[in-house]
Scaffold this active site. Structure first.
Site, mmCIF file in Angstrom:
data_model
loop_
_atom_site.group_PDB
_atom_site.id
_atom_site.type_symbol
_atom_site.label_atom_id
_atom_site.label_comp_id
_atom_site.label_asym_id
_atom_site.label_seq_id
_atom_site.Cartn_x
_atom_site.Cartn_y
_atom_site.Cartn_z
ATOM 1 N N HIS A 37 -15.568 -44.949 -21.843
ATOM 2 C CA HIS A 37 -14.769 -46.502 -21.429
ATOM 3 C C HIS A 37 -14.934 -46.898 -22.522
ATOM 4 O O HIS A 37 -13.677 -47.891 -22.241
ATOM 5 C CB HIS A 37 -15.618 -46.768 -20.536
ATOM 6 C CG HIS A 37 -15.495 -45.480 -19.028
ATOM 7 N ND1 HIS A 37 -17.020 -45.428 -18.509
ATOM 8 C CD2 HIS A 37 -14.086 -45.125 -18.259
ATOM 9 C CE1 HIS A 37 -16.756 -44.345 -17.461
ATOM 10 N NE2 HIS A 37 -14.651 -44.635 -17.022
ATOM 11 N N LYS A 81 -16.884 -43.824 0.018
ATOM 12 C CA LYS A 81 -17.004 -42.934 -1.157
ATOM 13 C C LYS A 81 -18.823 -43.589 -1.717
ATOM 14 O O LYS A 81 -18.657 -45.174 -1.468
ATOM 15 C CB LYS A 81 -16.259 -42.935 -2.625
ATOM 16 C CG LYS A 81 -16.709 -41.706 -3.157
ATOM 17 C CD LYS A 81 -15.732 -41.653 -4.013
ATOM 18 C CE LYS A 81 -15.857 -40.735 -5.757
ATOM 19 N NZ LYS A 81 -15.010 -40.767 -6.616
ATOM 20 N N ARG A 124 -9.519 -37.663 -21.810
ATOM 21 C CA ARG A 124 -9.994 -36.784 -23.098
ATOM 22 C C ARG A 124 -9.364 -35.306 -22.892
ATOM 23 O O ARG A 124 -9.515 -35.439 -24.384
ATOM 24 C CB ARG A 124 -11.453 -36.330 -22.043
ATOM 25 C CG ARG A 124 -12.016 -38.251 -21.280
ATOM 26 C CD ARG A 124 -13.294 -38.121 -20.635
ATOM 27 N NE ARG A 124 -13.142 -36.939 -19.608
ATOM 28 C CZ ARG A 124 -13.277 -37.507 -18.253
ATOM 29 N NH1 ARG A 124 -14.660 -37.550 -18.487
ATOM 30 N NH2 ARG A 124 -12.843 -37.159 -17.427
ATOM 31 N N SER A 127 -18.948 -40.025 -16.346
ATOM 32 C CA SER A 127 -19.960 -40.929 -16.076
ATOM 33 C C SER A 127 -21.185 -39.614 -15.012
ATOM 34 O O SER A 127 -22.054 -40.134 -15.124
ATOM 35 C CB SER A 127 -19.537 -41.836 -14.878
ATOM 36 O OG SER A 127 -18.143 -42.804 -15.849
HETATM 37 O O1 PNS Z 1 -12.591 -43.264 -12.784
HETATM 38 P P1 PNS Z 1 -11.811 -43.274 -12.081
HETATM 39 O O2 PNS Z 1 -12.899 -42.355 -10.272
HETATM 40 O O3 PNS Z 1 -11.111 -41.592 -12.397
HETATM 41 O O4 PNS Z 1 -10.830 -43.665 -10.910
HETATM 42 C C1 PNS Z 1 -9.664 -44.078 -10.082
HETATM 43 C C2 PNS Z 1 -9.143 -44.578 -10.225
HETATM 44 C C3 PNS Z 1 -10.136 -45.984 -9.489
HETATM 45 C C4 PNS Z 1 -7.878 -44.969 -10.625
HETATM 46 C C5 PNS Z 1 -7.550 -44.832 -8.469
HETATM 47 O O5 PNS Z 1 -9.071 -43.599 -7.295
HETATM 48 C C6 PNS Z 1 -7.100 -45.627 -7.819
HETATM 49 O O6 PNS Z 1 -6.264 -46.238 -8.393
HETATM 50 N N1 PNS Z 1 -7.472 -45.858 -6.646
HETATM 51 C C7 PNS Z 1 -7.694 -47.294 -5.760
HETATM 52 C C8 PNS Z 1 -6.653 -46.598 -4.545
HETATM 53 C C9 PNS Z 1 -5.071 -45.911 -5.185
HETATM 54 O O7 PNS Z 1 -4.098 -46.764 -5.533
HETATM 55 N N2 PNS Z 1 -4.874 -44.920 -5.179
HETATM 56 C C10 PNS Z 1 -3.477 -44.672 -5.051
HETATM 57 C C11 PNS Z 1 -2.911 -43.564 -6.202
HETATM 58 S S1 PNS Z 1 -3.602 -41.723 -5.738
#
Ligand code: PNS
Length: 165
Positions: free
Chosen positions: A17, A41, A90, A128
Site C-alpha cells: 500500500h 464488517k 497486484r 493484509s
Molecule cells: O482495501 P479494500 O477492502 O479492497 O477496499 C475496498 C473499498 C474500501 C475501496 C470498497 O469496498 C469501497 O469503496 N467501499 C465503500 C462502499 C462503496 O462505495 N461501495 C460501492 C462500490 S461496490
C-alpha cells in the site's frame, strides 16, 4: 489543485500500500488515503488504529493526508472534491473485483475516474489478510509491513514461538 483519493480497508496498511501511496502522491498535489469504516464488517484493527498506522507509514510524504469514510466512496469523493480514485493492482486476480468496483463507481458518479497503479513485483503477493495470518501463526513478516504495523501486530497477536522477526 488536483487531489486524488486512495481508498481501502488498510487492515493494516502494508508495504505494498505504501508503495502505491508513494507513486500516487508524486503525481498529484494531494493524496488522501481514505480508510473505510464499515460497521457491518469486523476489522482486526479499529478505524483509529488503521488511520494511525497509515499516518505513521506515510509521514515521509508531505502531501498525503489520512481520513476515514463511511458509506459510499463516491459520496466521500464529492465531499473531498476529488475526481480521482487510486487503486493498486497486484495480479490478474485483482482485476475482476477492481473492474466491478470501478464500473459501479462510474455508474454512481460518472465524473469520477478510477486510476490503477501497478504494484512493484516484490509486493505482488502481499495482502493484509495474508500478513495477519502469517504473523498469527508465528511466521516472519519482515519487509512486508512498516515498523508501526509490526508493533501493533505484536500487541494484537502476542508471540507464540521464536521464529518471528
Ligand atoms: O482495501 P479494500 O477492502 O479492497 O477496499 C475496498 C473499498 C474500501 C475501496 C470498497 O469496498 C469501497 O469503496 N467501499 C465503500 C462502499 C462503496 O462505495 N461501495 C460501492 C462500490 S461496490
Amino acid at each position: 489543485m488536483i487531489r486524488a483519493v486512495y481508498p481501502g480497508s488498510f487492515d493494516p496498511i502494508t508495504n505494498g500500500h505504501i508503495y502505491i501511496a508513494e507513486r500516487a502522491s508524486s503525481l498529484f498535489d494531494e493524496l488522501c488515503v481514505a480508510v473505510l469504516h464499515n460497521p457491518q464488517k469486523r476489522a482486526t484493527f479499529s478505524v483509529d488504529e488503521r488511520q494511525a498506522m497509515a499516518r505513521e507509514a506515510t509521514s515521509h510524504l508531505p502531501n498525503v493526508r489520512i481520513k476515514s469514510f463511511e458509506g459510499l466512496l463516491v459520496d466521500f469523493m464529492r465531499k473531498e472534491q476529488s475526481r480521482i480514485i487510486i487503486r493498486g493492482l497486484r495480479a490478474l486476480s485483482d482485476f475482476e473485483y477492481e473492474f466491478q468496483l470501478a464500473l459501479m463507481n462510474r455508474q454512481l458518479a460518472p465524473e469520477i475516474e478510477t486510476l490503477f497503479i501497478v504494484t512493484d513485483a516484490q509486493y505482488s503477493y502481499l495482502s493484509s489478510r495474508a500478513i495477519k495470518e502469517v504473523f498469527h501463526f508465528g511466521g516472519s513478516v519482515q519487509g512486508m509491513v512498516p515498523p508501526g504495523v509490526f508493533r501493533r501486530l505484536r500487541e494484537r497477536f502476542p508471540p507464540k514461538n521464536s521464529f518471528r522477526e
